[in-house]
Each structure stands twice: as structure tokens, then as C-alpha cells.
Design an enzyme around this catalytic site. Structure first.
Site, PDB file in Angstrom:
ATOM      1  N   ASP A  85       0.838  -1.211   0.000  1.00 50.93           N
ATOM      2  CA  ASP A  85       0.000   0.000   0.000  1.00 50.93           C
ATOM      3  C   ASP A  85       0.865   1.250   0.000  1.00 50.93           C
ATOM      4  O   ASP A  85       2.022   1.212   0.441  1.00 50.93           O
ATOM      5  CB  ASP A  85      -0.825   0.097   1.296  1.00 50.93           C
ATOM      6  CG  ASP A  85      -1.736  -1.069   1.491  1.00 50.93           C
ATOM      7  OD1 ASP A  85      -2.096  -1.703   0.512  1.00 50.93           O
ATOM      8  OD2 ASP A  85      -2.062  -1.312   2.678  1.00 50.93           O
TER       9      ASP A  85
HETATM   10  N1  URA Z   1      -1.236  -5.916   4.002  1.00 49.50           N
HETATM   11  C1  URA Z   1      -1.626  -4.627   4.021  1.00 49.50           C
HETATM   12  O1  URA Z   1      -2.578  -4.286   4.700  1.00 49.50           O
HETATM   13  N2  URA Z   1      -0.931  -3.753   3.307  1.00 49.50           N
HETATM   14  C2  URA Z   1       0.124  -4.073   2.550  1.00 49.50           C
HETATM   15  O2  URA Z   1       0.729  -3.212   1.903  1.00 49.50           O
HETATM   16  C3  URA Z   1       0.520  -5.415   2.529  1.00 49.50           C
HETATM   17  C4  URA Z   1      -0.185  -6.317   3.260  1.00 49.50           C
END
Ligand code: URA
Length: 236
Positions: free
Chosen positions: A104
């Protein structure tokens, strides 16, 4: 690159066989027959074997990046946000390099980037269940009961998450650091798993993919994977 090595890279045969092609006068460089084995070939040279153009297969690039938060894992962002490619040297971004899976915008840590689509598919394919390790920080003390819920699986979008590992690594200044190892890659999975137990993730970092560890790589920095690391990924 020496002419025999160049020809071997083109998949024509062993270096020794390629030497024979050269000495037999079967190789032209920029329109001229070349028989001198000491000839060096530049990337811009046009090389023909028996009148046919040959060129070497490019070697794939395999990088590990410590992604900082505030970058998107796409090659191009429709909202003009910074992309992880902007953290790489031009020698890499001049090739078709792309991130393996996603982190993310607000998540940091280990991100692989490669030009090798087959390898990328293997690592991200749900069937292969490559474990990914995260450190998630949440306010307050996370209890064993809560960790147990995460381990057993929680419902996200009507589907239970697979069993996973979750352990409290550290509790400092009323912040719990929880290490979570998941084998799936659902959208915002770790954050949503914590949401489901009414805990908000305030920091999230990926520290490992399978046996590949981020180690001491500085935030925003990247490095090439070693041959051993690439071999390992090819076997997952
Ligand atoms: N889980 C999440 O919530 N975000 C990420 O970037 C990777 C795994």
C-alpha cells in the site's frame, strides 16, 4: 564484450563454437567480415551470422527495494503520486521493470522489482503460498486472545483468511509490535485483519518474502539480489 562471448550470449553455441564461426569468416560486424577473435562488440554494433542479424538475450534484473511510505507500487499513477520506480537508478528504469505484487501507499518495506514476468507470476500466484512477514504496530497491548483470532483466520469480504502466524514481538510506550506471517496477498490484508479485531494499524512494514530478508537496507534504497537469492526465488 569479446565477439565469441557476444555470439554465445545470442544463443548460437558455446564460446568455442562461436570462435570457429568467426575464424571461418561467417560473422559480419557493421557490414564487414571479422575474423579477429580479439574484436570487441558494442551494444550499437550490428552483427550478422551467415547473413542473419543476431542479438544477445538481455539478462533479467532482480532488485530488492526498501519502499518508504508515500509511494505507489504502479509504474504510472493516474493521480500523479510518486511511484516506486522513481526510487530506482535510470539504468534500471530504462528497462521494463515492474514491482512484484503491491505494498500500500502507506506501507513500507521489502518490495521486489524485476523484468522477469515468469518469476513475478510464480511469487504472486496464490497457489504457491509464499509466506510474507510483516511488522504491524497498533496502540495498546494486543492480547493473546486477539492474536489467536488472527492466527485462526478472520472473515474479510465474506471469506476467511488462511491460518497465519501472529506473535507479539515487542510492547513499548504502549505500542504493540506484532509480527504477522501470511501466505495470501489479499487487498490491504494485514490492515483489514487488524480492523476485524478492532485494532487500527498505525505502522506497517514488510520484512521478508519467503527466506528473503530486508535486513539493514536503508529506507528508499535498493540493491540487486544475489545469484543465490534469485535461485531461491526460482524454486518457490
Ligand atoms: N497488508 C496490508 O494491509 N498492506 C500491505 O501493503 C501489505 C499487506
Amino acid at each position: 564484450m569479446r565477439i565469441n562471448k557476444y555470439l554465445a550470449r545470442c544463443g548460437i553455441g558455446s564460446r568455442r563454437n562461436c570462435e570457429i564461426f568467426v575464424t571461418e569468416g561467417k560473422v559480419k560486424v557493421n557490414g564487414h567480415i571479422v575474423t579477429d577473435l580479439a574484436t570487441d562488440i558494442k551494444e550499437s554494433d550490428i552483427v550478422l551470422l551467415n547473413g542473419e542479424r543476431v542479438s544477445p538475450a538481455e539478462e533479467h534484473i532482480y532488485l530488492m527495494l526498501n519502499k518508504p511510505k508515500g509511494f505507489v507500487c504502479t509504474t504510472n499513477d493516474e493521480f500523479g503520486r510518486k511511484t516506486v520506480l522513481q526510487l530506482l537508478a535510470p539504468e534500471y528504469t530504462s528497462r521494463r521493470i515492474f514491482p512484484v505484487g503491491r505494498l500500500d501507499y502507506d506501507t513500507e518495506g521489502l518490495l521486489l522489482l524485476t523484468t522477469d514476468g515468469d518469476l513475478s507470476n510464480r511469487i504472486t500466484h496464490p497457489h504457491n503460498e509464499v509466506p510474507k512477514t510483516y511488522i504491524a504496530k497498533v496502540e495498546g497491548e494486543v492480547t493473546e486472545a486477539e492474536l489467536g483470532k488472527l492466527r485462526g483466520g478472520v472473515i474479510l469480504d465474506g471469506v476467511k483468511t488462511k491460518k497465519c502466524k501472529a506473535r507479539l514481538k515487542n510492547l513499548e510506550n504502549n505500542i504493540s509490535s506484532v509480527e504477522v506471517v501470511i501466505t495470501e496477498g489479499r487487498n490491504r490484508q494485514v490492515r483489514r485483519m487488524f480492523d476485524s479485531i478492532n485494532r487500527e494499524v498505525i505502522f506497517l512494514k514488510r520484512t521478508a518474502i519467503g527466506q528473503l530478508k530486508l535486513g539493514g537496507l536503508y529506507r528508499g534504497m535498493s540493491r540487486k539480489l544475489t545469484d543465490e537469492e534469485v535461485e531461491y526465488l526460482k524454486l518457490v
